[in-house]
Design a protein around this motif. Sequence first.
Motif, short mmCIF file in Angstrom:
data_model
loop_
_atom_site.label_atom_id
_atom_site.label_comp_id
_atom_site.label_asym_id
_atom_site.label_seq_id
_atom_site.Cartn_x
_atom_site.Cartn_y
_atom_site.Cartn_z
N CYS A 257 4.35 11.14 8.08
CA CYS A 257 2.89 11.21 8.08
C CYS A 257 2.37 11.80 9.40
O CYS A 257 1.31 12.41 9.44
CB CYS A 257 2.27 9.82 7.89
SG CYS A 257 2.50 9.13 6.24
N ASN B 202 -5.70 7.86 9.74
CA ASN B 202 -6.62 8.89 10.22
C ASN B 202 -7.95 8.27 10.64
O ASN B 202 -8.54 8.68 11.64
CB ASN B 202 -6.84 9.95 9.14
CG ASN B 202 -5.65 10.88 8.98
OD1 ASN B 202 -4.92 11.12 9.94
ND2 ASN B 202 -5.45 11.39 7.77
N ARG C 100 0.84 -1.19 0.00
CA ARG C 100 0.00 0.00 0.00
C ARG C 100 0.88 1.25 0.00
O ARG C 100 1.91 1.28 0.66
CB ARG C 100 -0.90 0.02 1.24
CG ARG C 100 -1.90 -1.11 1.30
CD ARG C 100 -3.04 -0.87 0.32
NE ARG C 100 -4.12 -1.82 0.53
CZ ARG C 100 -5.31 -1.73 -0.07
NH1 ARG C 100 -5.55 -0.74 -0.92
NH2 ARG C 100 -6.25 -2.63 0.15
N ASP C 101 0.43 2.27 -0.73
CA ASP C 101 1.23 3.49 -0.78
C ASP C 101 0.93 4.37 0.43
O ASP C 101 0.02 4.09 1.22
CB ASP C 101 0.98 4.25 -2.10
CG ASP C 101 -0.48 4.66 -2.29
OD1 ASP C 101 -1.21 4.76 -1.27
OD2 ASP C 101 -0.89 4.88 -3.43
N THR C 102 1.70 5.45 0.56
CA THR C 102 1.57 6.29 1.75
C THR C 102 0.26 7.07 1.76
O THR C 102 -0.21 7.45 2.84
CB THR C 102 2.77 7.27 1.85
OG1 THR C 102 2.91 7.95 0.60
CG2 THR C 102 4.05 6.53 2.17
N TYR C 103 -0.32 7.34 0.59
CA TYR C 103 -1.64 7.98 0.57
C TYR C 103 -2.67 7.09 1.28
O TYR C 103 -3.47 7.56 2.09
CB TYR C 103 -2.08 8.23 -0.88
CG TYR C 103 -3.50 8.73 -0.99
CD1 TYR C 103 -3.81 10.07 -0.75
CD2 TYR C 103 -4.53 7.85 -1.33
CE1 TYR C 103 -5.13 10.52 -0.83
CE2 TYR C 103 -5.84 8.29 -1.42
CZ TYR C 103 -6.14 9.62 -1.16
OH TYR C 103 -7.44 10.05 -1.23
N TRP C 104 -2.64 5.79 0.96
CA TRP C 104 -3.57 4.85 1.61
C TRP C 104 -3.32 4.80 3.11
O TRP C 104 -4.26 4.82 3.91
CB TRP C 104 -3.40 3.46 1.00
CG TRP C 104 -4.35 2.44 1.61
CD1 TRP C 104 -5.61 2.15 1.18
CD2 TRP C 104 -4.10 1.61 2.75
NE1 TRP C 104 -6.17 1.17 1.99
CE2 TRP C 104 -5.27 0.82 2.95
CE3 TRP C 104 -3.02 1.43 3.61
CZ2 TRP C 104 -5.37 -0.11 3.98
CZ3 TRP C 104 -3.12 0.50 4.65
CH2 TRP C 104 -4.28 -0.25 4.83
N TRP C 105 -2.04 4.76 3.51
CA TRP C 105 -1.71 4.68 4.93
C TRP C 105 -2.17 5.93 5.67
O TRP C 105 -2.70 5.84 6.79
CB TRP C 105 -0.21 4.46 5.11
CG TRP C 105 0.21 3.03 4.97
CD1 TRP C 105 0.84 2.46 3.91
CD2 TRP C 105 0.00 1.99 5.92
NE1 TRP C 105 1.05 1.12 4.14
CE2 TRP C 105 0.55 0.80 5.37
CE3 TRP C 105 -0.58 1.92 7.18
CZ2 TRP C 105 0.53 -0.42 6.04
CZ3 TRP C 105 -0.61 0.71 7.85
CH2 TRP C 105 -0.07 -0.44 7.28
N ASN C 106 -1.97 7.10 5.08
CA ASN C 106 -2.43 8.34 5.72
C ASN C 106 -3.93 8.30 5.97
O ASN C 106 -4.41 8.60 7.07
CB ASN C 106 -2.09 9.55 4.84
CG ASN C 106 -0.87 10.30 5.33
OD1 ASN C 106 -0.67 10.46 6.52
ND2 ASN C 106 -0.05 10.76 4.40
N LYS C 107 -4.67 7.94 4.96
CA LYS C 107 -6.12 7.88 5.06
C LYS C 107 -6.56 6.82 6.06
O LYS C 107 -7.45 7.05 6.90
CB LYS C 107 -6.71 7.58 3.68
CG LYS C 107 -8.24 7.59 3.64
CD LYS C 107 -8.73 7.35 2.22
CE LYS C 107 -10.26 7.31 2.19
NZ LYS C 107 -10.77 7.05 0.81
N ARG D 118 8.68 7.68 4.90
CA ARG D 118 7.49 8.50 4.64
C ARG D 118 6.45 8.33 5.75
O ARG D 118 5.70 9.25 6.05
CB ARG D 118 6.87 8.12 3.29
CG ARG D 118 7.69 8.54 2.08
CD ARG D 118 6.89 8.44 0.80
NE ARG D 118 7.73 8.66 -0.36
CZ ARG D 118 8.11 7.71 -1.21
NH1 ARG D 118 7.73 6.46 -0.99
NH2 ARG D 118 8.86 7.99 -2.25
#
Length: 403
Positions: free
Chosen positions: A400, A346, A336-343, A396
């Motif tokens: 986050c 949260n 999974r990319d960092t966009y997915w992990w951020n979302k 990354r």
Amino acid sequence: MRICGLLVFAFFLSCSGRVEKNPENSRNANVSDVSLVKQGIGAAQMLSRQPCFADNQLTHSVYYPASFSEHARFPVFILFDPHADGDFPLHLYKSLADKYGVILLSSNDSRNGNSAERTAAILQGMMAQVTHLQKADTSLIFCGGFSGGARVAAMLGLAPSGIKAIVVCGAGIPQGTWQGIPPHLIVAIAGNRDMNLSEIIRFQVQDQRLQSRYQLIRFDGGHSWPPLKQMEKAFIAFKSIAQRDRMEDANLSWMNKALVQMRTAISEEKDPIIKAESYRCLLKNFQGVIDVSKDQDEYLSLVKSKAYLSAHNKESALLQEEEKIKSAYFQAFGSRDTYWWNKEMNRFLDTTSFSNDNAKISMIRRVQGALSLTIYMSLTRAVAALENSQQMYFSRFQRCGTL
């Protein structure tokens, strides 16, 4: 660490030979330590970063209790900090050393990331140091540590070292075969938000002697050295079991006072699970020495109560949920990319819809701690191996701000 690694420690400790107990005859004798105590000013004093007698490339810190004198011998509690800061736990617990008459000894070399051979040398050096401490009772040696230091302490107790009790804080005991006589006591202390709490709760070994000597103490907190109040429970357990098992002269007056102290703490505890665990500690400490039939009855009544059964069932369900969540997240690393992990983080860390559910919030914090540790360890390995792609991926996560 794998069980085969434990045998390395056992080999180093059991084959190291006996150490001369007279510090004046040692080439590496720590003159400042010896002279200070002989001058009668060792009481209530801490000596920092002293060279070890057996190996002057190693250093230790030691605290002599306020009751120290030339006319008695004192148990020794060896402590291991995961960051090689031997002074830190001595400052934390020196008031307990004063109250219970215990010499505190700590390593300034034991740290997370040491090799098995390095750790074995440190353990050997610390055990040798005990024999050179002034007025140390070498028949009553305890050891303990926090996090990675707890695992080092467990290795020392696992080997045929003569350790009588182990305190592991924020980490579990390896489920290996005990190489010598099992210690008289194992105390595990952890916060309700500690990422390693589940392994501490689920401690199981085939050796029933060891299983029956296991005590669990919890506190409201995360992954840290325990507060004074919880560590004192370990000191009470040390002293009561030493007297119960005739390793120390019996003092019924002290035992009765300690029993009252534990009963008072139990009466003030609101959480039914921690209350039950406290009762179990009390019974293991005093059963067979003092009449605790009243406490036994109260404990049995508690564990049959609706409040306890409801809390126990909820905790069991949360522990299962915790393992499933961690497993799913660990599988997502690398895919999974960092966009997915951020979302996702949260969403996962948002507790506003159950802000009063402390048990569930604690579970979420344990998962968060486990993920943070995994990221840190992965990043450290990637840096060491110069694996740039992994290094960039895991670094990354730190930016986050969610882990």
